[in-house]
Write a protein that holds these residues in place. Structure first.
Motif, PDB file in Angstrom:
ATOM      1  N   GLU A   1      -5.315  15.372   5.568  1.00 26.30           N
ATOM      2  CA  GLU A   1      -5.060  13.947   5.765  1.00 26.30           C
ATOM      3  C   GLU A   1      -6.035  13.035   5.031  1.00 26.30           C
ATOM      4  OE1 GLU A   1      -4.566  13.014   9.883  1.00 26.30           O
ATOM      5  OE2 GLU A   1      -3.039  14.535  10.170  1.00 26.30           O
ATOM      6  N   HIS A   2      -6.661  13.539   3.975  1.00 28.06           N
ATOM      7  CA  HIS A   2      -7.559  12.727   3.170  1.00 28.06           C
ATOM      8  C   HIS A   2      -7.105  12.766   1.715  1.00 28.06           C
ATOM      9  CE1 HIS A   2     -10.816  12.058   6.172  1.00 28.06           C
ATOM     10  NE2 HIS A   2     -10.160  13.057   6.745  1.00 28.06           N
ATOM     11  N   LEU A   3      -7.052  11.598   1.086  1.00 30.31           N
ATOM     12  CA  LEU A   3      -6.682  11.465  -0.318  1.00 30.31           C
ATOM     13  C   LEU A   3      -7.961  11.426  -1.144  1.00 30.31           C
ATOM     14  CD1 LEU A   3      -4.516  10.786  -2.524  1.00 30.31           C
ATOM     15  CD2 LEU A   3      -4.984   8.378  -2.013  1.00 30.31           C
ATOM     16  N   TYR A   4      -8.021  12.212  -2.211  1.00 28.15           N
ATOM     17  CA  TYR A   4      -9.209  12.244  -3.058  1.00 28.15           C
ATOM     18  C   TYR A   4      -8.821  12.715  -4.453  1.00 28.15           C
ATOM     19  CZ  TYR A   4      -9.142  17.296  -2.319  1.00 28.15           C
ATOM     20  OH  TYR A   4      -8.775  18.611  -2.288  1.00 28.15           O
ATOM     21  N   SER A   5      -9.740  12.590  -5.387  1.00 31.03           N
ATOM     22  CA  SER A   5      -9.541  13.099  -6.736  1.00 31.03           C
ATOM     23  C   SER A   5     -10.334  14.393  -6.861  1.00 31.03           C
ATOM     24  CB  SER A   5     -10.030  12.089  -7.774  1.00 31.03           C
ATOM     25  OG  SER A   5      -9.799  12.583  -9.073  1.00 31.03           O
TER      26      SER A   5
ATOM     27  N   SER B   1     -14.307   2.447   5.749  1.00 31.51           N
ATOM     28  CA  SER B   1     -14.266   3.305   6.935  1.00 31.51           C
ATOM     29  C   SER B   1     -14.889   2.659   8.166  1.00 31.51           C
ATOM     30  CB  SER B   1     -14.946   4.646   6.656  1.00 31.51           C
ATOM     31  OG  SER B   1     -16.291   4.437   6.296  1.00 31.51           O
ATOM     32  N   ASP B   2     -15.783   1.679   7.985  1.00 33.31           N
ATOM     33  CA  ASP B   2     -16.378   1.002   9.142  1.00 33.31           C
ATOM     34  C   ASP B   2     -15.544  -0.187   9.614  1.00 33.31           C
ATOM     35  OD1 ASP B   2     -16.834  -0.832   7.150  1.00 33.31           O
ATOM     36  OD2 ASP B   2     -19.009  -0.829   7.335  1.00 33.31           O
TER      37      ASP B   2
ATOM     38  N   PRO C   1       0.829  -1.218   0.000  1.00 32.91           N
ATOM     39  CA  PRO C   1       0.000   0.000   0.000  1.00 32.91           C
ATOM     40  C   PRO C   1       0.856   1.257   0.000  1.00 32.91           C
ATOM     41  CG  PRO C   1      -0.244  -1.235   2.063  1.00 32.91           C
ATOM     42  CD  PRO C   1       0.687  -2.000   1.193  1.00 32.91           C
ATOM     43  N   LEU C   2       0.328   2.277  -0.603  1.00 34.43           N
ATOM     44  CA  LEU C   2       1.015   3.558  -0.679  1.00 34.43           C
ATOM     45  C   LEU C   2       1.037   4.213   0.698  1.00 34.43           C
ATOM     46  CD1 LEU C   2       2.199   5.356  -2.960  1.00 34.43           C
ATOM     47  CD2 LEU C   2       0.037   6.537  -2.965  1.00 34.43           C
ATOM     48  N   PRO C   3       2.164   4.755   1.127  1.00 39.08           N
ATOM     49  CA  PRO C   3       2.197   5.424   2.433  1.00 39.08           C
ATOM     50  C   PRO C   3       1.202   6.581   2.497  1.00 39.08           C
ATOM     51  CG  PRO C   3       4.412   5.194   1.519  1.00 39.08           C
ATOM     52  CD  PRO C   3       3.451   4.786   0.443  1.00 39.08           C
ATOM     53  N   LEU C   4       0.625   6.765   3.675  1.00 39.44           N
ATOM     54  CA  LEU C   4      -0.321   7.868   3.860  1.00 39.44           C
ATOM     55  C   LEU C   4       0.393   9.192   3.623  1.00 39.44           C
ATOM     56  CD1 LEU C   4      -2.203   6.616   7.027  1.00 39.44           C
ATOM     57  CD2 LEU C   4      -2.952   6.477   4.664  1.00 39.44           C
TER      58      LEU C   4
ATOM     59  N   ARG D   1      -9.843   8.357   0.711  1.00 39.06           N
ATOM     60  CA  ARG D   1      -9.209   7.566   1.775  1.00 39.06           C
ATOM     61  C   ARG D   1      -8.879   8.498   2.934  1.00 39.06           C
ATOM     62  NH1 ARG D   1      -3.443   5.391   0.526  1.00 39.06           N
ATOM     63  NH2 ARG D   1      -2.988   7.474   1.285  1.00 39.06           N
ATOM     64  N   ASN D   2      -9.182   8.074   4.162  1.00 34.29           N
ATOM     65  CA  ASN D   2      -8.912   8.921   5.325  1.00 34.29           C
ATOM     66  C   ASN D   2      -7.500   8.704   5.860  1.00 34.29           C
ATOM     67  OD1 ASN D   2      -8.991   6.590   6.950  1.00 34.29           O
ATOM     68  ND2 ASN D   2     -11.049   7.000   7.695  1.00 34.29           N
ATOM     69  N   GLN D   3      -7.173   9.388   6.954  1.00 37.57           N
ATOM     70  CA  GLN D   3      -5.829   9.349   7.511  1.00 37.57           C
ATOM     71  C   GLN D   3      -5.449   7.988   8.093  1.00 37.57           C
ATOM     72  OE1 GLN D   3      -8.453  10.946   8.704  1.00 37.57           O
ATOM     73  NE2 GLN D   3      -8.366  11.283  10.901  1.00 37.57           N
TER      74      GLN D   3
END
Length: 148
Positions: free
Chosen positions: A40-44, A101-102, A22-25, A140-142
């Motif tokens: 701290e959130h990844l998005y497009s 997320s859950d 996995p890609l580092p946060l 993706r969250n932190q």
């Protein structure tokens, strides 16, 4: 002593599971769609947001244009812009196993310009027949968990 078997069952090796690191946060992935990392959130980012945030351009696609409000125009936008298949979405590829997320795990079924469709198991229940459900994930969250 030899035993006699009723059936000769060939042993089949299990299918190879593709594991990717996995890609580092905090790191922006090389992706076919633009990638941004904010709070701290990844998005497009979409076209309007991309104009004001620092982002990595997509390898194949520009930021997704804003969707129209009229139903027919929205349907056309969805078919011609948003749901266009892509080889990946923010580093997710078909077959990847992710954490939602859950806390549940899900498998990426397909990717498009809008997000990634994932399939996850549903708990057993007497009032439905389905064992799985699908949903889009777009960020993706932190903690490394994906959500819509």
């Amino acid at each position: 002593m030899q035993t006699i078997a009723l059936f000769d069952v060939a042993t089949v090796a299990p299918a190879a599971v593709r594991t990717r690191k996995p890609l580092p946060l905090g790191e922006l992935p090389a992706s076919s769609v633009p990638a941004a990392y904010d709070r701290e959130h990844l998005y497009s980012p979409k076209a309007v947001t991309a104009a004001v945030v620092d982002h990595r351009p997509g390898d194949r696609f520009a930021p997704l244009p804003k969707s129209p409000y009229a139903p027919k125009a929205w349907g056309t936008w969805w078919k011609t812009e948003a749901s266009v298949p892509t080889p990946d979405f923010l580093g997710l590829e078909t077959g990847d196993v992710i954490t939602l997320s859950d806390g549940d795990t899900a498998t990426v079924v397909s990717t498009c310009r809008f997000g990634a469709v994932v399939r996850y198991a549903l708990p057993p229940c007497d009032w439905r027949d389905e064992a799985h459900a699908q949903m889009y994930v777009t960020a993706r969250n932190q903690f490394g968990h994906w959500y819509r």
